[in-house]
Design an enzyme around this catalytic site. Structure first.
Site, PDB file in Angstrom:
ATOM      1  N   LYS A  16     -10.419  -0.441  10.545  1.00  0.00           N
ATOM      2  CA  LYS A  16     -10.593  -1.613   9.680  1.00  0.00           C
ATOM      3  C   LYS A  16     -10.946  -2.852  10.507  1.00  0.00           C
ATOM      4  O   LYS A  16     -11.095  -3.943   9.970  1.00  0.00           O
ATOM      5  CB  LYS A  16      -9.316  -1.865   8.871  1.00  0.00           C
ATOM      6  CG  LYS A  16      -9.000  -0.760   7.858  1.00  0.00           C
ATOM      7  CD  LYS A  16      -7.794  -1.117   7.039  1.00  0.00           C
ATOM      8  CE  LYS A  16      -7.201   0.051   6.287  1.00  0.00           C
ATOM      9  NZ  LYS A  16      -8.041   0.559   5.214  1.00  0.00           N
TER      10      LYS A  16
ATOM     11  N   CYS B 259      -4.878   2.806  -3.464  1.00  0.00           N
ATOM     12  CA  CYS B 259      -3.610   3.273  -2.873  1.00  0.00           C
ATOM     13  C   CYS B 259      -2.495   2.256  -3.110  1.00  0.00           C
ATOM     14  O   CYS B 259      -1.665   2.021  -2.208  1.00  0.00           O
ATOM     15  CB  CYS B 259      -3.735   3.561  -1.386  1.00  0.00           C
ATOM     16  SG  CYS B 259      -4.990   4.772  -0.991  1.00  0.00           S
TER      17      CYS B 259
ATOM     18  N   GLN C 252      -4.590  -5.214   7.047  1.00  0.00           N
ATOM     19  CA  GLN C 252      -5.621  -6.118   6.529  1.00  0.00           C
ATOM     20  C   GLN C 252      -5.558  -7.510   7.163  1.00  0.00           C
ATOM     21  O   GLN C 252      -6.301  -8.403   6.744  1.00  0.00           O
ATOM     22  CB  GLN C 252      -5.506  -6.251   5.000  1.00  0.00           C
ATOM     23  CG  GLN C 252      -5.642  -4.950   4.245  1.00  0.00           C
ATOM     24  CD  GLN C 252      -7.034  -4.331   4.314  1.00  0.00           C
ATOM     25  OE1 GLN C 252      -7.991  -4.949   4.793  1.00  0.00           O
ATOM     26  NE2 GLN C 252      -7.157  -3.103   3.849  1.00  0.00           N
TER      27      GLN C 252
ATOM     28  N   ASP D  48       3.078  -4.640   7.898  1.00  0.00           N
ATOM     29  CA  ASP D  48       1.875  -3.829   7.717  1.00  0.00           C
ATOM     30  C   ASP D  48       0.686  -4.780   7.841  1.00  0.00           C
ATOM     31  O   ASP D  48       0.372  -5.540   6.928  1.00  0.00           O
ATOM     32  CB  ASP D  48       1.913  -3.149   6.348  1.00  0.00           C
ATOM     33  CG  ASP D  48       0.596  -2.445   6.010  1.00  0.00           C
ATOM     34  OD1 ASP D  48      -0.377  -2.597   6.773  1.00  0.00           O
ATOM     35  OD2 ASP D  48       0.553  -1.767   4.974  1.00  0.00           O
TER      36      ASP D  48
ATOM     37  N   HIS E 244       0.872  -1.181   0.000  1.00  0.00           N
ATOM     38  CA  HIS E 244       0.000   0.000   0.000  1.00  0.00           C
ATOM     39  C   HIS E 244       0.913   1.235   0.000  1.00  0.00           C
ATOM     40  O   HIS E 244       2.020   1.188   0.527  1.00  0.00           O
ATOM     41  CB  HIS E 244      -0.837  -0.048   1.284  1.00  0.00           C
ATOM     42  CG  HIS E 244      -1.885   1.000   1.422  1.00  0.00           C
ATOM     43  ND1 HIS E 244      -1.612   2.272   1.859  1.00  0.00           N
ATOM     44  CD2 HIS E 244      -3.218   0.954   1.197  1.00  0.00           C
ATOM     45  CE1 HIS E 244      -2.754   2.968   1.907  1.00  0.00           C
ATOM     46  NE2 HIS E 244      -3.733   2.183   1.508  1.00  0.00           N
TER      47      HIS E 244
HETATM   48  N1  7TS Z   1      -1.854  -0.737   4.718  1.00  0.00           N
HETATM   49  C1  7TS Z   1      -2.772  -1.469   4.069  1.00  0.00           C
HETATM   50  C2  7TS Z   1      -2.442  -2.869   3.656  1.00  0.00           C
HETATM   51  C3  7TS Z   1      -4.028  -0.935   3.808  1.00  0.00           C
HETATM   52  O1  7TS Z   1      -4.936  -1.682   3.176  1.00  0.00           O
HETATM   53  C4  7TS Z   1      -4.310   0.383   4.220  1.00  0.00           C
HETATM   54  C5  7TS Z   1      -5.608   1.048   3.889  1.00  0.00           C
HETATM   55  C6  7TS Z   1      -3.328   1.090   4.924  1.00  0.00           C
HETATM   56  C7  7TS Z   1      -2.114   0.502   5.133  1.00  0.00           C
HETATM   57  C8  7TS Z   1      -3.558   2.462   5.454  1.00  0.00           C
HETATM   58  O2  7TS Z   1      -4.445   2.443   6.518  1.00  0.00           O
HETATM   59  P1  7TS Z   1      -4.918   3.790   7.222  1.00  0.00           P
HETATM   60  O3  7TS Z   1      -5.987   3.365   8.150  1.00  0.00           O
HETATM   61  O4  7TS Z   1      -3.741   4.367   7.925  1.00  0.00           O
HETATM   62  O5  7TS Z   1      -5.408   4.704   6.134  1.00  0.00           O
HETATM   63  N2  7TS Z   1      -6.284   0.471   2.813  1.00  0.00           N
HETATM   64  C9  7TS Z   1      -7.362   0.962   2.172  1.00  0.00           C
HETATM   65  C10 7TS Z   1      -8.039   0.236   1.190  1.00  0.00           C
HETATM   66  O6  7TS Z   1      -7.746  -0.851   0.795  1.00  0.00           O
HETATM   67  N3  7TS Z   1      -9.053   0.980   0.756  1.00  0.00           N
HETATM   68  O7  7TS Z   1      -9.035   2.130   1.405  1.00  0.00           O
HETATM   69  C11 7TS Z   1      -7.992   2.147   2.297  1.00  0.00           C
END
Ligand code: 7TS
Length: 416
Positions: free
Chosen positions: A233, A371, A210, A207, A130
């Site tokens: 999430k 992203c 997910q 990371d 990401h």
């Molecule tokens: N890493 C992964 C694997 C992600 O899927 C996401 C967000 C992030 C980092 C960033 O997370 P945040 O909460 O700090 O923004 N992924 C997604 C997605 O798949 N669709 O919208 C955001």
């Protein structure tokens, strides 16, 4: 709810009752929410915990001697312990509360990265990261003269261990890898990758944005050095998340933001810093968010996460099978180890149009680059449509989604 509440078996009908938002109709249709990799919906217990905090306990933490401040501090620190237990971290001080996964990775890149990376050093990533696990490292590389080394992925959307091993070398200083791909659904063999990186003496950040919400994650079993994830999430509020780090590494790292609460003493001549975890938590934090995060962890821990993973995998396999029945659909990534995420493209229809038409049918999905622009480049596509599942989704909802795709095809005159 106490973290000791016994695990309940996954009864999706009952689970759905926990989520007020799922009871509504959109555009006159029952809501089918399949955008969970983006953010999940929130159970009543999380909403209530936040409301209760503001209605009963609101005060600033770690500062005042009055009762409300004591209660707020207790609630905040109890949530940290819940997060610690969820990921099986040895100590609560190894859990830093941040604004989310993105901030957690930036913290490591700016604190560990700037202190340790030297010109010519390499930071190893995979092609399926990401943006939030690419750009912070690019910034740290610009600041230090280090560079990125990117491990390729196969057409199936997997990282081969041989390819990963051969990217590691004398110059490898750090490894930062995605656990579960938010685009391809791939579950990477991170335990093995961490072992290989450690053989080279490189610390590893996982990371886990997910993975923590969808499968059992144990930082001691993985032996990762850092783990980053977001509350929103995993059924919690937005703007809050966590960074786990091994105490010895965190102790040696400089703070990355200065301000209140992160200091031991301040004078104009010299400031000394607070102990872990407060050294990395400058300023008044998102206290209500942390309380909601704790409630989300309690909610998740009611279930057997291995069962949750099986349920979501089943939905993904079912969606893949039904998509394969449709002509003109190409599924992006066919990983053997898959979480509840499926990306696809449809001949002659832009993913954004798919998303818009599905929305009219009550089906919420995400379309775009997610992203993860390098993945789009890897497969030579501008964007994908993506469904992503959570604990409350059903096979019936997959059927509604597939039915809605037929509507897309009819509107665009795509032949069946
Ligand atoms: N890493 C992964 C694997 C992600 O899927 C996401 C967000 C992030 C980092 C960033 O997370 P945040 O909460 O700090 O923004 N992924 C997604 C997605 O798949 N669709 O919208 C955001």
């Amino acid at each position: 709810m106490s973290v000791d509440t016994p695990v309940r078996t996954l009864d999706v009908t009952r689970v759905r009752d926990d989520f007020p938002i799922l009871q509504q109709r959109v555009h006159g249709r029952p809501l089918v929410y399949l955008d969970n990799a983006n953010t999940t919906q929130k159970p009543r217990s999380v909403i209530d915990a936040i409301e209760h905090y503001y209605a009963e306990d609101n005060a600033n933490i770690h500062r005042s001697t009055h009762l409300l401040s004591e209660r707020a501090t207790r609630a905040y620190e109890a949530a940290r312990v819940r997060v610690q237990q969820l990921i099986n971290a040895p100590e609560a001080r190894e859990v830093i509360l941040t604004r989310g996964c993105t901030e957690s990775i930036n913290l490591v890149a700016q604190s560990w990265g700037r202190a340790n990376l030297r010109p010519g050093d390499e930071v190893v990533l995979t092609w399926m990261e990401h943006h939030s696990n690419i750009v912070p490292w690019q910034m740290a590389c610009e600041q230090t003269g280090a560079r990125l080394r990117v491990v390729p992925i196969t057409d199936a959307g997997e990282v081969e261990l041989e390819a990963f091993a051969s990217a590691l070398g004398d110059r490898t200083r750090f490894v930062s890898i995605i656990h579960v791909s938010n685009v391809l659904g791939t579950i990477n063999p991170v335990a093995e990758m961490i072992r290989l990186a450690h053989e080279r003496g490189a610390p590893v950040l996982v990371d886990a944005a997910q993975s923590v919400p969808h499968l059992p994650v144990d930082v001691q079993a993985l032996d990762c050095d850092f783990l980053a994830f977001s509350a929103h999430k995993m059924y919690g509020p937005t703007g809050i998340g966590a960074l786990y780090g091994k105490a010895a590494l965190l102790e040696a790292m400089p703070p990355w933001q200065g301000g209140g609460d992160m200091i031991a003493s301040v004078s104009f001549e010299k400031t000394t810093y607070n102990t872990l975890p407060y050294k990395f938590e400058a300023g008044t934090p998102n206290i209500a968010g942390v309380v909601g995060f704790g409630a989300a962890v309690d909610y998740l821990r009611r279930f057997d996460l291995a069962e949750v993973a099986r349920h979501e995998r089943d939905l993904a396999d079912y969606a893949v099978a039904r998509l394969r029945d449709l002509r003109g659909i190409r599924i992006i990534g066919q990983p053997r180890e898959r979480a509840g995420v499926v990306s696809f493209v449809m001949d002659g229809v832009h993913p954004h149009d798919i998303g818009t038409i599905l929305d009219r049918e009550g089906v919420a999905i995400r379309t775009g680059q997610h992203c993860a622009q390098p993945i789009m480049d890897r497969y030579g596509i501008p964007a994908t449509a993506r469904v992503s599942f959570a604990i409350y989704n059903t096979r019936d909802e997959v059927d509604v989604f597939i039915h809605a795709l037929h509507t897309v095809r009819e509107l665009f005159g795509v032949r069946s």
